[in-house]
Design an enzyme around this catalytic site. Structure first.
Site, PDB file in Angstrom:
ATOM      1  N   HIS A   8      -3.019  11.046   0.297  1.00 35.43           N
ATOM      2  CA  HIS A   8      -2.495  10.892   1.656  1.00 35.43           C
ATOM      3  C   HIS A   8      -1.910  12.245   2.068  1.00 35.43           C
ATOM      4  O   HIS A   8      -0.721  12.383   2.323  1.00 35.43           O
ATOM      5  CB  HIS A   8      -1.472   9.753   1.696  1.00 35.43           C
ATOM      6  CG  HIS A   8      -1.269   9.140   3.057  1.00 35.43           C
ATOM      7  ND1 HIS A   8      -1.400   7.794   3.306  1.00 35.43           N
ATOM      8  CD2 HIS A   8      -0.934   9.690   4.250  1.00 35.43           C
ATOM      9  CE1 HIS A   8      -1.154   7.536   4.585  1.00 35.43           C
ATOM     10  NE2 HIS A   8      -0.859   8.669   5.180  1.00 35.43           N
ATOM     11  N   ARG A  40       0.861  -1.190   0.000  1.00 35.49           N
ATOM     12  CA  ARG A  40       0.000   0.000   0.000  1.00 35.49           C
ATOM     13  C   ARG A  40       0.892   1.232   0.000  1.00 35.49           C
ATOM     14  O   ARG A  40       1.737   1.390   0.888  1.00 35.49           O
ATOM     15  CB  ARG A  40      -0.918   0.000   1.234  1.00 35.49           C
ATOM     16  CG  ARG A  40      -1.737   1.254   1.332  1.00 35.49           C
ATOM     17  CD  ARG A  40      -2.811   1.259   2.432  1.00 35.49           C
ATOM     18  NE  ARG A  40      -3.458   2.546   2.402  1.00 35.49           N
ATOM     19  CZ  ARG A  40      -3.398   3.459   3.378  1.00 35.49           C
ATOM     20  NH1 ARG A  40      -2.805   3.191   4.516  1.00 35.49           N
ATOM     21  NH2 ARG A  40      -3.974   4.636   3.233  1.00 35.49           N
ATOM     22  N   GLU A  94      -7.593   8.697   5.712  1.00 35.89           N
ATOM     23  CA  GLU A  94      -7.911   9.402   6.958  1.00 35.89           C
ATOM     24  C   GLU A  94      -8.356  10.848   6.738  1.00 35.89           C
ATOM     25  O   GLU A  94      -7.662  11.793   7.143  1.00 35.89           O
ATOM     26  CB  GLU A  94      -6.716   9.367   7.912  1.00 35.89           C
ATOM     27  CG  GLU A  94      -6.285   7.962   8.279  1.00 35.89           C
ATOM     28  CD  GLU A  94      -5.232   7.929   9.394  1.00 35.89           C
ATOM     29  OE1 GLU A  94      -4.814   8.999   9.867  1.00 35.89           O
ATOM     30  OE2 GLU A  94      -4.848   6.814   9.800  1.00 35.89           O
ATOM     31  N   ASN A 139      -7.670   2.170   9.487  1.00 35.90           N
ATOM     32  CA  ASN A 139      -6.375   2.344  10.142  1.00 35.90           C
ATOM     33  C   ASN A 139      -6.614   2.371  11.640  1.00 35.90           C
ATOM     34  O   ASN A 139      -7.468   3.128  12.121  1.00 35.90           O
ATOM     35  CB  ASN A 139      -5.729   3.675   9.731  1.00 35.90           C
ATOM     36  CG  ASN A 139      -5.322   3.701   8.266  1.00 35.90           C
ATOM     37  OD1 ASN A 139      -5.384   2.683   7.575  1.00 35.90           O
ATOM     38  ND2 ASN A 139      -4.900   4.855   7.792  1.00 35.90           N
ATOM     39  N   GLU A 160      -3.679   0.151   8.088  1.00 41.58           N
ATOM     40  CA  GLU A 160      -2.505   0.596   8.865  1.00 41.58           C
ATOM     41  C   GLU A 160      -2.651   0.101  10.290  1.00 41.58           C
ATOM     42  O   GLU A 160      -3.747   0.178  10.869  1.00 41.58           O
ATOM     43  CB  GLU A 160      -2.382   2.130   8.918  1.00 41.58           C
ATOM     44  CG  GLU A 160      -1.969   2.781   7.634  1.00 41.58           C
ATOM     45  CD  GLU A 160      -1.852   4.307   7.741  1.00 41.58           C
ATOM     46  OE1 GLU A 160      -1.602   4.831   8.845  1.00 41.58           O
ATOM     47  OE2 GLU A 160      -2.034   4.957   6.700  1.00 41.58           O
ATOM     48  N   TYR A 165      -4.587   2.493  15.466  1.00 36.90           N
ATOM     49  CA  TYR A 165      -3.373   2.571  16.295  1.00 36.90           C
ATOM     50  C   TYR A 165      -3.677   2.372  17.778  1.00 36.90           C
ATOM     51  O   TYR A 165      -2.971   1.666  18.465  1.00 36.90           O
ATOM     52  CB  TYR A 165      -2.660   3.912  16.075  1.00 36.90           C
ATOM     53  CG  TYR A 165      -2.032   3.949  14.699  1.00 36.90           C
ATOM     54  CD1 TYR A 165      -0.772   3.407  14.496  1.00 36.90           C
ATOM     55  CD2 TYR A 165      -2.717   4.444  13.598  1.00 36.90           C
ATOM     56  CE1 TYR A 165      -0.193   3.376  13.231  1.00 36.90           C
ATOM     57  CE2 TYR A 165      -2.155   4.416  12.325  1.00 36.90           C
ATOM     58  CZ  TYR A 165      -0.896   3.885  12.155  1.00 36.90           C
ATOM     59  OH  TYR A 165      -0.334   3.833  10.910  1.00 36.90           O
TER      60      TYR A 165
HETATM   61  C1  FCB Z   1      -1.609   7.664  10.349  1.00 32.69           C
HETATM   62  C2  FCB Z   1      -1.167   8.122   8.981  1.00 32.69           C
HETATM   63  C3  FCB Z   1       0.189   7.607   8.575  1.00 32.69           C
HETATM   64  C4  FCB Z   1       1.155   7.573   9.736  1.00 32.69           C
HETATM   65  C5  FCB Z   1       0.541   6.909  10.929  1.00 32.69           C
HETATM   66  C6  FCB Z   1       1.466   6.790  12.104  1.00 32.69           C
HETATM   67  O1  FCB Z   1      -2.522   8.562  10.860  1.00 32.69           O
HETATM   68  O2  FCB Z   1      -2.088   7.714   8.014  1.00 32.69           O
HETATM   69  O3  FCB Z   1       0.655   8.392   7.515  1.00 32.69           O
HETATM   70  O4  FCB Z   1       1.609   8.832   9.996  1.00 32.69           O
HETATM   71  O5  FCB Z   1      -0.613   7.576  11.316  1.00 32.69           O
END
Ligand code: FCB
Length: 451
Positions: free
Chosen positions: A118, A74, A163, A288, A354, A290
């Site tokens: 992006h 990707r 995002e 995505n 992600e 985290y």
């Molecule tokens: C996300 C982004 C990516 C990267 C990660 C850590 O929000 O899409 O580009 O910066 O965080």
């Protein structure tokens, strides 16, 4: 842990964060090139001028990814690299770069997953108003049509935006991302125009290539109010971060409560027909993830990206925290995936586009023992498997990131890569996590899928 036959394992990057060559071959500047040049915006004055020099090292970079066992890559396309002014004259060299990248990926057995936006808006379009301006949505759609015309014979899976929440609210309300604006009206207008751009682009791409698999990448997160955070604050943050993007795309309407919260800045932003455009049918949805948004009362003022929601601190500490002080909350991924399945009937198949963590570990004798990243990834993969065992339809997983890279306003210090990059020599070294993932991918294949 077993994953289904054909499950897609990939690694992710984005153009601005890795390519460098910021003015080469006629590339126009993007809002991030401009932002990086404004004093105080980006840690240590970092720029994307060189980044990890992927523009010149793409061949070896892709070969390394193939060696590490991935089946997909990707990446994002830099809009101002192919259209230096955002529209009009096309850069042949810019298009040629992505042409070649796609060919190389396919030769190496990596399925290309381009994302069209992006965050690196051509500066020329920013000069005409940028995302707060409605016209930008149409320019985005024209650019999308150009790209699918050029690459659609080889690329099947496309994402329009990455995002949009960040582009709108970090870029135009918190002001910590390009273009660095702090204005609720501009942020909300941007969010709507990004979504409109997504819808227009989806229709244009569908018309050009009915067989393409079209999606969008969002970053929803479970919102959890800790002691001292009221239900209304949680509702507002969840509204802006999650429902404001998912509802229009998946159901064709904005959430009523958020429309009420934003009434003072909506003016006549939303025109008749916009929501039908935004809700263009999707073939897949990229998520995505985290960490959960663990809200606690703010200790000191910090940039706040949620207009009309009371400021909070969004990164309560957990036992393990990353170099960005992000909490490590793997169960949130399973909760989120189940929640999406339960909330949106007709949800298209999902991919985790992600997931990863910033940890810095030393290079010792050619090896980087990034055990904390392995812990992070193992926990999230377990959560993913559990959601899938519960019937959530997920077809792929992409680690963020393939390589250490430019982490936006935080500069080069946070290292997200499963491949280490020495920023002096540009030497790439797979970290232990990359080797661990290769093993994991291999052993998670159902026996029938093994060769
Ligand atoms: C996300 C982004 C990516 C990267 C990660 C850590 O929000 O899409 O580009 O910066 O965080």
């Amino acid at each position: 842990m077993r994953f289904p036959v054909g499950f897609v394992w990939g690694a992710a990057t984005s153009a601005f964060q890795i390519e460098g060559a910021s003015r080469e071959d006629g590339k126009g500047p993007s809002i991030w090139d401009t932002f990086c040049r404004q004093p105080g915006r980006v840690a240590a004055g970092a720029t994307g001028d060189v980044a990890i020099d992927h523009y010149h090292r793409h061949r070896e970079d892709l070969a390394l990814l193939a060696e590490l066992g991935y089946g997909a890559y990707r990446f994002s396309i830099s809009w101002p690299r192919v259209l230096p002014l955002g529209r009009g004259t096309v850069s042949r060299a810019g298009l040629g770069f992505y042409d070649q990248l796609v060919d190389e990926a396919l030769e190496l057995g990596l399925e290309p997953y381009p994302t069209l936006y992006h965050w690196d808006l051509p500066q020329a379009l920013q000069d005409e108003g940028g995302w707060p301006t409605r016209g930008t949505a149409a320019w985005f759609s024209d650019y999308a049509a150009l790209m699918i015309e050029r690459l659609g014979d080889r690329v099947t899976r496309w994402a329009t935006l990455n995002e949009p929440w960040c582009a709108a609210f970090l870029g135009h309300f918190a002001g910590i991302h390009a273009p660095g604006v702090q204005d609720a009206r501009a942020a909300v207008a941007s969010s709507h125009h990004l979504l409109l751009g997504h819808g227009l682009a989806t229709a244009a791409m569908r018309a050009a290539r009915p067989d393409a698999q079209l999606g969008i990448v969002v970053n929803p997160a479970p919102v959890v109010g800790l002691d001292g955070i009221g239900d209304d604050a949680v509702r507002r943050v969840d509204g802006l971060r999650n429902r404001w993007f998912l509802d229009p795309v998946l159901t064709g309407s904005y959430p009523k409560d958020v429309l009420d919260d934003l009434a003072a800045v909506l003016d006549d932003l939303i025109e008749p027909g916009d929501l039908d455009t935004i809700a263009a049918p999707l073939d897949w949805l990229g998520v995505n993830y985290y960490h959960d948004l663990l809200l606690e009362p703010p200790v000191e003022p910090e940039p706040w990206p949620y207009p009309f929601a009371p400021p909070a601190h969004t990164a309560a500490r957990t036992e393990l925290v990353t170099d960005l002080s992000w909490p490590v909350t793997p169960n949130g991924l399973a909760d989120l995936l189940r929640h999406l399945r339960d909330t949106y009937p007709g949800l298209p198949p999902l991919a985790v586009t992600e997931n990863g963590a910033a940890f810095t570990d030393p290079l010792v004798d050619g090896r980087i023992a990034d055990d904390r990243r392995i812990t992070y990834l193992a926990g999230h993969l377990e959560a993913l498997a559990s959601a899938m065992a519960d019937g959530v339809d997920v077809f792929g997983y992409f680690v963020w990131s393939a390589f250490d890279n430019l982490e936006w306003h935080d500069g080069y210090r946070p290292r997200f890569g499963v491949i280490h990059v020495d920023y002096e020599t540009m030497v790439r070294t797979p970290k232990d996590s990359a080797l661990w993932l290769r093993e994991f991918i291999d052993s998670s294949r159902p026996p029938a899928d093994a060769d």
